[in-house]
Design a protein around this motif. Structure first.
Motif, PDB file in Angstrom:
ATOM      1  N   UNK A 224     -27.856  28.465  30.985  1.00  0.00           N
ATOM      2  CA  UNK A 224     -28.824  28.600  29.997  1.00  0.00           C
ATOM      3  C   UNK A 224     -28.420  29.209  28.790  1.00  0.00           C
ATOM      4  N   UNK A 225     -27.968  30.504  29.368  1.00  0.00           N
ATOM      5  CA  UNK A 225     -28.242  31.585  28.042  1.00  0.00           C
ATOM      6  C   UNK A 225     -26.311  32.076  28.440  1.00  0.00           C
ATOM      7  N   UNK A 226     -25.303  30.934  29.125  1.00  0.00           N
ATOM      8  CA  UNK A 226     -24.111  30.777  29.121  1.00  0.00           C
ATOM      9  C   UNK A 226     -23.395  30.061  27.717  1.00  0.00           C
ATOM     10  N   UNK A 227     -24.368  28.969  27.290  1.00  0.00           N
ATOM     11  CA  UNK A 227     -23.850  27.999  26.913  1.00  0.00           C
ATOM     12  C   UNK A 227     -24.700  28.221  25.493  1.00  0.00           C
ATOM     13  N   UNK A 228     -25.618  29.466  25.088  1.00  0.00           N
ATOM     14  CA  UNK A 228     -26.351  29.630  24.156  1.00  0.00           C
ATOM     15  C   UNK A 228     -25.182  30.444  23.780  1.00  0.00           C
ATOM     16  N   UNK A 229     -24.392  31.767  24.492  1.00  0.00           N
ATOM     17  CA  UNK A 229     -23.782  32.873  24.081  1.00  0.00           C
ATOM     18  C   UNK A 229     -22.326  32.295  22.960  1.00  0.00           C
ATOM     19  N   UNK A 230     -22.084  31.398  24.180  1.00  0.00           N
ATOM     20  CA  UNK A 230     -21.046  30.152  23.579  1.00  0.00           C
ATOM     21  C   UNK A 230     -21.039  29.115  22.550  1.00  0.00           C
ATOM     22  N   UNK A 231     -22.122  28.726  22.318  1.00  0.00           N
ATOM     23  CA  UNK A 231     -22.397  28.129  20.784  1.00  0.00           C
ATOM     24  C   UNK A 231     -22.808  29.321  19.858  1.00  0.00           C
ATOM     25  N   UNK A 232     -23.419  30.597  20.341  1.00  0.00           N
ATOM     26  CA  UNK A 232     -22.735  31.727  18.802  1.00  0.00           C
ATOM     27  C   UNK A 232     -21.703  31.722  18.770  1.00  0.00           C
ATOM     28  N   UNK A 233     -21.481  32.186  19.373  1.00  0.00           N
ATOM     29  CA  UNK A 233     -19.713  32.155  19.061  1.00  0.00           C
ATOM     30  C   UNK A 233     -19.324  31.394  18.126  1.00  0.00           C
ATOM     31  N   UNK A 234     -19.741  29.988  18.692  1.00  0.00           N
ATOM     32  CA  UNK A 234     -18.684  28.756  17.908  1.00  0.00           C
ATOM     33  C   UNK A 234     -19.391  28.791  16.487  1.00  0.00           C
ATOM     34  N   UNK A 235     -21.145  28.978  16.526  1.00  0.00           N
ATOM     35  CA  UNK A 235     -21.358  29.295  14.937  1.00  0.00           C
ATOM     36  C   UNK A 235     -20.624  30.719  14.846  1.00  0.00           C
ATOM     37  N   UNK A 236     -20.623  31.233  14.645  1.00  0.00           N
ATOM     38  CA  UNK A 236     -19.771  32.381  14.076  1.00  0.00           C
ATOM     39  C   UNK A 236     -18.520  31.912  13.310  1.00  0.00           C
TER      40      UNK A 236
END
Length: 277
Positions: free
Chosen positions: A176-188
């Motif tokens: 779950x947190x892997x996806x959250x972090x990668x989504x965060x980097x994508x948003x950035x």
């Protein structure tokens, strides 16, 4: 933020002691995109990232940022443009989350400048983006592995650079947190145009989140390009020594790698138990 910065390796040779890890490597990082480096263990992924951030001096060749060798740039100038999250960062003993994330603002401090509202805002935004605001007053060494990783990511986000290098940013994180972090980097990347280069071991996450894939093997560049061009059955076999099947990810539409193990090829489904006579 700007997408105009260019980062490239020119005939780069890297190694440790008598061992050459990367030899005569040429590659260019596409500005404003997410690039993911993949490859087998010990193929040079982290070594390449360390060289790009000038933590490792090349034996030959050079890494260039906007046409200038990174090893010749002033440290603070480089740190205002390029941020790095290494694989196993170490925090000073007893430091709080807020203080550690605040260290990401050091490249923006001059000889006579003081901490500003802009610095406060950058730290607060980084904490919020990584879900670590409630940890601000906690000591970093009291946190779980996953919490610490999110705090380190917050620190590099607070640095506010146009290029971001991350070595296994999902280490210690559950799915779950892997996806959250990668989504965060994508948003950035999408919102601010930040050029992101990261090392990932999970090929399917790499294919899902990358605009550009770099596959390393045998001390050099095996393949580079869009995920659909790089993640092929032939590439997986050549780079990882693994037989696989590549299908389309029903969620992202990107390639999805299915490994073929010795005990799973054409394995029949488990039969239903027979009803008692």
């Amino acid at each position: 933020m700007t997408t105009s910065h260019t980062l490239a390796a020119e005939r780069l040779t890297l190694g440790y002691g008598d061992r050459v890890v990367v030899s005569s490597l040429d590659l260019a990082v596409p500005p404003g995109e997410i690039t993911v480096i993949v490859g087998a263990n010990a193929c040079g992924k982290s070594t390449l990232l360390r060289s790009m951030s000038r933590l490792l001096t090349p034996r030959d060749g050079r890494v260039v940022l906007d046409g200038k060798a990174v090893h010749r740039l002033p440290a603070k100038q480089l740190a205002r443009t390029l941020g790095l999250l290494p694989q196993s960062p170490v925090a000073p003993e007893g430091i709080t989350v807020l203080d550690l994330v605040g260290r990401g603002r050091h490249p923006h401090q001059g000889v006579f400048s003081r901490w500003s509202e802009r610095d406060d805002a950058a730290v607060a935004a980084a904490l919020e983006a990584t879900g670590t605001t409630e940890l601000a007053d906690r000591a970093v060494d009291e946190l779980s592995g996953g919490q610490r990783q999110r705090v380190w990511i917050a620190m590099v986000l607070a640095q506010g650079t146009d290029l971001l290098l991350l070595d296994e940013p999902t280490t210690f994180l559950d799915v779950s947190h892997q996806v959250e972090v990668l989504d965060l980097l994508t948003d950035l990347n999408r919102d601010r145009g930040t050029t992101i280069v990261m090392v990932l071991h999970d090929l399917n996450l790499a294919a899902r989140y990358a605009d550009h894939l770099i596959a390393l093997a045998d001390g050099g560049l095996h393949a580079t390009g869009a995920p659909g061009e790089v993640l092929t059955e032939e590439c997986v076999r050549a780079v990882f020594g693994l037989d696989s099947r590549i299908i389309q990810d029903p969620v992202s539409g990107r390639p999805l790698m299915l490994p073929i193990g010795r005990h799973h090829t054409n394995r029949p489904a488990t039969a239903e138990p027979a009803e008692p006579a």
